[in-house]
Design a protein around this motif. Structure first.
Motif, PDB file in Angstrom:
ATOM      1  N   ARG A   1     -15.359 -56.396  -6.964  1.00  0.00           N
ATOM      2  CA  ARG A   1     -15.351 -56.694  -5.503  1.00  0.00           C
ATOM      3  C   ARG A   1     -15.614 -58.248  -5.634  1.00  0.00           C
ATOM      4  O   ARG A   1     -15.041 -59.031  -4.789  1.00  0.00           O
ATOM      5  CB  ARG A   1     -16.166 -56.161  -4.990  1.00  0.00           C
ATOM      6  CG  ARG A   1     -15.811 -54.584  -4.468  1.00  0.00           C
ATOM      7  CD  ARG A   1     -16.754 -53.968  -3.426  1.00  0.00           C
ATOM      8  NE  ARG A   1     -18.122 -53.442  -3.864  1.00  0.00           N
ATOM      9  CZ  ARG A   1     -18.429 -52.518  -4.442  1.00  0.00           C
ATOM     10  NH1 ARG A   1     -17.151 -51.490  -4.636  1.00  0.00           N
ATOM     11  NH2 ARG A   1     -19.450 -51.945  -5.209  1.00  0.00           N
ATOM     12  N   ILE A   2     -16.547 -58.691  -6.553  1.00  0.00           N
ATOM     13  CA  ILE A   2     -16.793 -60.189  -6.595  1.00  0.00           C
ATOM     14  C   ILE A   2     -15.558 -60.818  -7.183  1.00  0.00           C
ATOM     15  O   ILE A   2     -15.011 -62.087  -6.755  1.00  0.00           O
ATOM     16  CB  ILE A   2     -18.022 -60.531  -7.621  1.00  0.00           C
ATOM     17  CG1 ILE A   2     -19.265 -59.959  -7.129  1.00  0.00           C
ATOM     18  CG2 ILE A   2     -18.010 -61.761  -8.183  1.00  0.00           C
ATOM     19  CD1 ILE A   2     -20.412 -60.369  -7.976  1.00  0.00           C
TER      20      ILE A   2
ATOM     21  N   LEU B   1      -8.875 -60.399 -10.932  1.00  0.00           N
ATOM     22  CA  LEU B   1      -9.340 -61.788 -11.055  1.00  0.00           C
ATOM     23  C   LEU B   1      -8.134 -62.578 -11.725  1.00  0.00           C
ATOM     24  O   LEU B   1      -7.517 -63.332 -11.096  1.00  0.00           O
ATOM     25  CB  LEU B   1     -10.642 -62.069 -11.405  1.00  0.00           C
ATOM     26  CG  LEU B   1     -10.992 -63.496 -11.402  1.00  0.00           C
ATOM     27  CD1 LEU B   1     -10.967 -64.341 -10.064  1.00  0.00           C
ATOM     28  CD2 LEU B   1     -12.340 -64.031 -12.058  1.00  0.00           C
TER      29      LEU B   1
ATOM     30  N   CYS C   1     -18.147 -70.356  -7.202  1.00  0.00           N
ATOM     31  CA  CYS C   1     -17.854 -69.025  -6.915  1.00  0.00           C
ATOM     32  C   CYS C   1     -17.939 -68.050  -8.138  1.00  0.00           C
ATOM     33  O   CYS C   1     -18.411 -67.030  -7.890  1.00  0.00           O
ATOM     34  CB  CYS C   1     -16.352 -69.074  -6.649  1.00  0.00           C
ATOM     35  SG  CYS C   1     -15.947 -69.798  -4.993  1.00  0.00           S
TER      36      CYS C   1
ATOM     37  N   GLN D   1     -12.510 -59.841  -6.760  1.00  0.00           N
ATOM     38  CA  GLN D   1     -11.393 -59.884  -5.590  1.00  0.00           C
ATOM     39  C   GLN D   1     -11.902 -60.984  -4.660  1.00  0.00           C
ATOM     40  O   GLN D   1     -10.826 -61.643  -4.004  1.00  0.00           O
ATOM     41  CB  GLN D   1     -11.328 -58.434  -4.790  1.00  0.00           C
ATOM     42  CG  GLN D   1     -10.815 -57.292  -5.912  1.00  0.00           C
ATOM     43  CD  GLN D   1     -11.120 -55.851  -5.491  1.00  0.00           C
ATOM     44  OE1 GLN D   1     -12.054 -55.934  -4.604  1.00  0.00           O
ATOM     45  NE2 GLN D   1     -10.434 -55.127  -6.093  1.00  0.00           N
ATOM     46  N   LYS D   2     -13.128 -61.192  -4.496  1.00  0.00           N
ATOM     47  CA  LYS D   2     -13.375 -62.169  -3.319  1.00  0.00           C
ATOM     48  C   LYS D   2     -12.997 -63.297  -3.605  1.00  0.00           C
ATOM     49  O   LYS D   2     -12.582 -64.245  -3.118  1.00  0.00           O
ATOM     50  CB  LYS D   2     -14.917 -61.863  -3.234  1.00  0.00           C
ATOM     51  CG  LYS D   2     -15.557 -62.926  -1.873  1.00  0.00           C
ATOM     52  CD  LYS D   2     -16.779 -62.835  -1.609  1.00  0.00           C
ATOM     53  CE  LYS D   2     -17.387 -63.858  -0.928  1.00  0.00           C
ATOM     54  NZ  LYS D   2     -18.957 -63.707  -0.339  1.00  0.00           N
ATOM     55  N   THR D   3     -13.436 -63.636  -5.016  1.00  0.00           N
ATOM     56  CA  THR D   3     -13.118 -65.032  -5.711  1.00  0.00           C
ATOM     57  C   THR D   3     -11.698 -65.242  -5.681  1.00  0.00           C
ATOM     58  O   THR D   3     -11.152 -66.442  -5.410  1.00  0.00           O
ATOM     59  CB  THR D   3     -13.846 -65.141  -7.135  1.00  0.00           C
ATOM     60  OG1 THR D   3     -15.125 -64.711  -7.128  1.00  0.00           O
ATOM     61  CG2 THR D   3     -13.291 -66.579  -7.912  1.00  0.00           C
TER      62      THR D   3
ATOM     63  N   ALA E   1      -9.454 -64.089  -3.868  1.00  0.00           N
ATOM     64  CA  ALA E   1      -8.924 -64.525  -2.359  1.00  0.00           C
ATOM     65  C   ALA E   1      -9.224 -66.001  -1.970  1.00  0.00           C
ATOM     66  O   ALA E   1      -8.364 -66.670  -1.546  1.00  0.00           O
ATOM     67  CB  ALA E   1      -9.658 -63.429  -1.348  1.00  0.00           C
ATOM     68  N   GLN E   2     -10.527 -66.242  -2.469  1.00  0.00           N
ATOM     69  CA  GLN E   2     -11.099 -67.766  -2.054  1.00  0.00           C
ATOM     70  C   GLN E   2     -10.084 -68.760  -2.647  1.00  0.00           C
ATOM     71  O   GLN E   2      -9.529 -69.940  -2.195  1.00  0.00           O
ATOM     72  CB  GLN E   2     -12.345 -68.002  -2.468  1.00  0.00           C
ATOM     73  CG  GLN E   2     -13.452 -67.238  -1.862  1.00  0.00           C
ATOM     74  CD  GLN E   2     -14.725 -67.236  -2.348  1.00  0.00           C
ATOM     75  OE1 GLN E   2     -15.110 -67.104  -3.549  1.00  0.00           O
ATOM     76  NE2 GLN E   2     -15.815 -67.413  -1.460  1.00  0.00           N
TER      77      GLN E   2
END
Length: 277
Positions: free
Chosen positions: A11-12, A193, A34, A14-16, A18-19
């Motif tokens: 999840r980290i 990622l 990040c 995926q968030k990174t 997306a950023q």
């Protein structure tokens, strides 16, 4: 095997990702920030002490010392190659990101499971320092990308006629900086990622105008003959999967003792292979 994307680390990632997709021109400082938070989803290892290494030259060094291994002569160098060293990777980051802080907890667990001391070293990062600065940092003793570097350093030490470490451990090593292997494409939908475009940008920062075919940069082009035992691991969903498997096959063909795993305990391998001295 768990489905990709259903754990805290994914999840980290995926968030990174997306950023990064939303801001393709993200500043290096923001990107590093990040990717510095991975440790937040890792528990602290019990019975492990931490202390800075004051004699690491231009690099920052951090010792992770299990209480049970405080008198051990074996050292995991998490990211130099001397005897009684297991040379590991430095947490990746495409030679651009990650520090001793981002992987401190994970290395503590690895040290405890292996019953070895561990020394994490921060080599110089790109783009401020480009290839071969990272290899120079390690092979001159100034001390994923890390897996690449762990192997490249041993290749350089072999070239210099220096003693080699007891083993090389590579977690999802980025051996193919030319992107000639298939899973960089076929696993793009399951890797949270690491994507080809991201790696291409990091490769430019790392290599600059240097030839990507250089065997100390593109490890798949290197001759692995004479390397110490290797433990290589990568996930089945990763884009870097066959970057690892192809080098493992190449090394085995010339007689290198290679252990290839997807979801195995590297600490068990270290203890079984080298004991608890």
């Amino acid at each position: 095997m768990a489905e990709p994307g259903d754990d805290p680390v994914a999840r980290i990632f995926q968030k990174t990702a997306a950023q990064m997709a939303a801001n393709p021109n993200m500043e290096i400082s923001t990107l590093r920030a990040c990717l510095e938070v991975f440790h937040t989803v890792c528990t602290e290892s019990t019975d492990v002490t931490y202390q800075e290494e004051p004699n690491a030259g231009t690099c920052k060094g951090l010792w992770e010392i299990p209480v049970a291994a405080k008198d051990s002569s074996n050292v995991i160098l998490y990211f130099q190659g001397r005897r009684n060293l297991y040379l590991c990777n430095n947490g990746g980051g495409g030679f651009v990101t990650n520090t001793t802080s981002s992987h401190r907890r994970m290395v503590g667990h690895l040290a405890k499971a292996s019953n070895c001391k561990a020394l994490s070293l921060e080599y110089r990062l790109a783009p401020e320092a480009q290839f071969p600065a990272q290899i120079d940092d390690a092979s001159n003793g100034r001390d994923s990308a890390g897996g690449n570097l762990a192997t490249a350093v041993v290749l350089k030490l072999r070239e210099l006629g220096e003693p080699l470490p007891a083993a090389i451990i590579g977690f999802s090593p980025w051996y193919d900086v030319e992107f000639t292997t298939g899973t960089i494409e076929t696993n793009s939908s399951t890797d949270a990622l690491v994507q080809k475009d991201t790696l291409a940008n990091m490769r430019t920062m790392f290599l600059g105008d240097h030839d990507a075919k250089d065997p100390l940069a593109n490890i798949l082009n290197a001759d692995p003959k004479g390397l110490p035992p290797m433990y290589l691991a990568a996930g089945g969903y990763e884009t870097l999967l066959d970057s690892t498997t192809k080098f493992a096959e190449k090394a085995r063909e010339v007689g290198v003792d290679v252990t290839w795993r997807t979801l195995e305990n590297v600490g068990n391998w270290v203890q079984e292979k080298f004991g608890k001295a």
